[in-house]
Enzyme design. Structure first.
Site, PDB file in Angstrom:
ATOM      1  N   ASP A   2      -3.081   6.224  -0.511  1.00  0.00           N
ATOM      2  CA  ASP A   2      -3.473   6.942  -1.723  1.00  0.00           C
ATOM      3  C   ASP A   2      -3.084   6.173  -2.981  1.00  0.00           C
ATOM      4  OD1 ASP A   2      -0.757   7.344  -1.552  1.00  0.00           O
ATOM      5  OD2 ASP A   2      -0.823   9.498  -1.894  1.00  0.00           O
ATOM      6  N   GLY A   3      -2.940   4.850  -2.840  1.00  0.00           N
ATOM      7  CA  GLY A   3      -2.615   4.010  -3.985  1.00  0.00           C
ATOM      8  C   GLY A   3      -1.789   2.817  -3.549  1.00  0.00           C
ATOM      9  N   PRO A  61       0.841  -1.202   0.000  1.00  0.00           N
ATOM     10  CA  PRO A  61       0.000   0.000   0.000  1.00  0.00           C
ATOM     11  C   PRO A  61       0.874   1.249   0.000  1.00  0.00           C
ATOM     12  CG  PRO A  61       0.042  -0.993   2.186  1.00  0.00           C
ATOM     13  CD  PRO A  61       0.754  -1.942   1.270  1.00  0.00           C
ATOM     14  N   LYS A  62       0.429   2.276  -0.677  1.00  0.00           N
ATOM     15  CA  LYS A  62       1.123   3.564  -0.635  1.00  0.00           C
ATOM     16  C   LYS A  62       0.533   4.337   0.546  1.00  0.00           C
ATOM     17  CE  LYS A  62       2.660   7.371  -3.544  1.00  0.00           C
ATOM     18  NZ  LYS A  62       2.332   8.466  -2.601  1.00  0.00           N
ATOM     19  N   VAL A  63       1.139   4.116   1.696  1.00  0.00           N
ATOM     20  CA  VAL A  63       0.632   4.697   2.942  1.00  0.00           C
ATOM     21  C   VAL A  63       0.798   6.212   2.896  1.00  0.00           C
ATOM     22  CG1 VAL A  63       0.859   4.708   5.444  1.00  0.00           C
ATOM     23  CG2 VAL A  63       1.205   2.577   4.167  1.00  0.00           C
TER      24      VAL A  63
END
Length: 560
Positions: free
Chosen positions: A277-278, A123-125
């Site tokens: 966010d991605g 995950p793009k934290v």
């Protein structure tokens, strides 16, 4: 070679799309617009990095920063460095933060993955990046990302975050880790809750001077271990043993873009302990850390989520007159995508509402989707330097105007046609506003029912109406003749609900004309005010003329 050619074509197409939306500004205006937005973003940066506060949503900041970069490229200015913090008292990173290149879509990601193996998705934290330096098993230094080479000394702050292990052993005893300090959440669903300005909140906590207990609301997600074990599985195991358990939980092996898309969609809808966010896709094989430089990471890319709300440029302000005569304001937008929907228009509301919003062409507005996928305005996030607003039309219309066509009645007349063709009225399937405009422009309707006289030949020769569709329309128009009397009365705009009209048991025009105000007032949901409106409506000269015309056409219920 074919892969690289495809990537090159994608880049060229992307560049072309950027140039295609360059504003038609003079050099002087371009300089003014760029300078104003640049100053505002600099102010936001100063607030963010020096004061630890944010006056703007993260998503709005990102999109306006991208808009500024676009304008600078359009007019030959030097693009600004995004999110560049002050470097007073900065500390050198043992290993540079490279940043991550963004993929525009799944196809671009697929091309990138095709050249690589042993790939993993994380995950793009959404938080702030940090370097954790361990020496002899203890946390020795914590450094903010800064410009990738230097950052602020955050050691004291990070030592107060209980989620960050203060001691480690084994291969991690002398290591450098890179990760994201994030706001801990319980059951955060990105699709429903959005970004909640998490990045700014984390930055605020880290920049405050007091050592508050609120630091324990933060967590850390380690996404890189430079010069760590070669096998990703070994890295994940060692990190989990040391207390960095989230990395192992949320790192998955993937073989292609389809698998990434499935995981991305899963995390978009799942309950997670952080805001995202991605996703980031990374190769397990990385170069030695001495080769890491900002902006030069070829072993990882990001595929961000589409923002729930998009910043869109207002291209024009238009006025529409509804069937009741009310004037509404619509903003025409440079196209943006929201949840796979292309949005080019958004309804602002009444003229008064538009004046309260103070929206002009050239402004940047934040748009999202409300219920049933209808675009709505959330905010005006930037106003242009030159603001010229159109003058709204005079408020000369009401619920009893424009049953007959005239130059001043154009918009309300079209709105009445759209209304009568709706499914709940006459059910004229296959024709909307554009079709009605084409028919009226060609055949110059006298009134809202003039289309009943069109012949198959006239429909077939109407510009804007496909020949294959003309026969269908003629069939629909003929079927309308057989619609019940109440449907035709609704098409004439009687100020009653369908339920009240059905309850009236009116089945002929003559019967309706002789009904009294007291009769209408007894209907469900019809008070004295509405009853008076019905009387005014049926006594209106245009309505009487339409009733007589429908009688001549032998429409059910209107015959003498």
């Amino acid at each position: 070679m074919k892969v690289w050619m495809a990537i090159l074509i994608s880049i060229l197409c992307w560049q072309s799309s950027v140039w295609a939306v360059c504003p038609a500004w003079s050099p002087a205006r371009a300089q003014e617009e760029i300078s104003r937005l640049q100053q505002q973003i600099k102010q936001w940066d100063d607030d963010y990095w020096k004061e630890g506060k944010s006056e703007v949503e993260d998503g709005v900041y990102d999109q306006l920063s991208a808009r500024l970069t676009q304008w600078q490229r359009c007019f030959g200015s030097e693009p600004r460095d995004v999110m560049m913090p002050p470097l007073n008292g900065a500390v050198m990173h043992p290993v540079a933060h490279t940043g991550v290149r963004k993929m525009v879509d799944k196809n671009a990601l697929s091309l990138w993955m095709r050249e690589r193996s042993d790939l993993w998705v994380q995950p793009k934290v959404d938080g702030v990046a940090v370097t954790l330096v361990y020496r002899d098993g203890k946390l020795n230094k914590a450094i903010s990302r800064g410009n990738g080479l230097k950052g602020e000394d955050w050691t004291q702050k990070v030592s107060l975050i209980s989620a960050v292990p203060q001691t480690v052993s084994g291969p991690l005893a002398n290591s450098t880790l890179q990760g994201e300090i994030f706001l801990q959440r319980e059951g955060h669903i990105q699709q429903q809750m959005g970004g909640i300005n998490a990045r700014a909140k984390v930055a605020g906590l880290m920049m405050r001077q007091d050592d508050s207990d609120t630091l324990n609301s933060l967590g850390v997600f380690v996404w890189a271990w430079p010069d760590g074990p070669q096998l990703m599985s070994d890295r994940l195991k060692e990190l989990a043993t040391a207390g960095f358990t989230l990395t192992q939980t949320y790192t998955r092996a993937v073989k292609n873009a389809d698998e990434v898309a499935r995981v991305r969609n899963e995390w978009w809808k799942a309950e997670l302990p952080f805001v995202t966010d991605g996703v980031v896709v990374r190769a397990a094989k990385e170069p030695e850390s001495r080769h890491w430089l900002p902006g030069q990471a070829e072993w990882l890319v990001a595929w961000k989520y589409q923002p729930v709300a998009q910043v869109a440029e207002v291209k024009a302000i238009q006025f529409a007159v509804g069937k009741s005569g009310k004037i509404s304001v619509v903003a025409s937008l440079a196209p943006v995508m929201l949840d796979d929907k292309k949005v080019q228009r958004v309804n602002i509301g009444s003229v008064r509402r538009w004046q309260e919003w103070d929206i002009a062409p050239g402004d940047q507005i934040l748009v999202s989707l409300a219920g049933q996928g209808i675009p709505r305005i959330d905010d005006v996030v930037w106003r242009g330097a030159e603001r010229t607003k159109p003058t709204p039309p005079e408020n000369r219309f009401n619920s009893l105007t424009c049953y007959f066509a005239s130059d001043v009645c154009q918009e309300q007349f079209i709105s009445r046609l759209v209304w009568l063709g709706a499914k709940q009225v006459l059910g004229l399937d296959g024709i909307g506003e554009a079709g009605w405009r084409a028919l009226h422009q060609t055949h110059r309707f006298e009134h809202i029912f003039s289309w009943l006289l069109l012949t198959p030949e006239q429909l077939q020769n109407t510009p804007g109406i496909a020949k294959s569709k003309s026969a269908q329309l003629w069939h629909q128009f003929n079927l309308a003749r057989k619609q019940p009397f109440t449907r035709w009365v609704m098409a004439m705009g009687i100020p009653l609900t369908r339920a009240a009209l059905n309850a009236s048991d009116e089945r002929s025009w003559s019967q309706l004309l002789f009904s009294t105000e007291q009769f209408w007032q007894q209907l469900p949901g019809t008070g004295s005010g509405r009853a008076r409106q019905v009387i005014e409506w049926k006594e209106n000269a245009q309505i009487k003329k339409l009733g007589s015309w429908l009688a001549a056409q032998q429409i059910t219920g209107f015959e003498p």
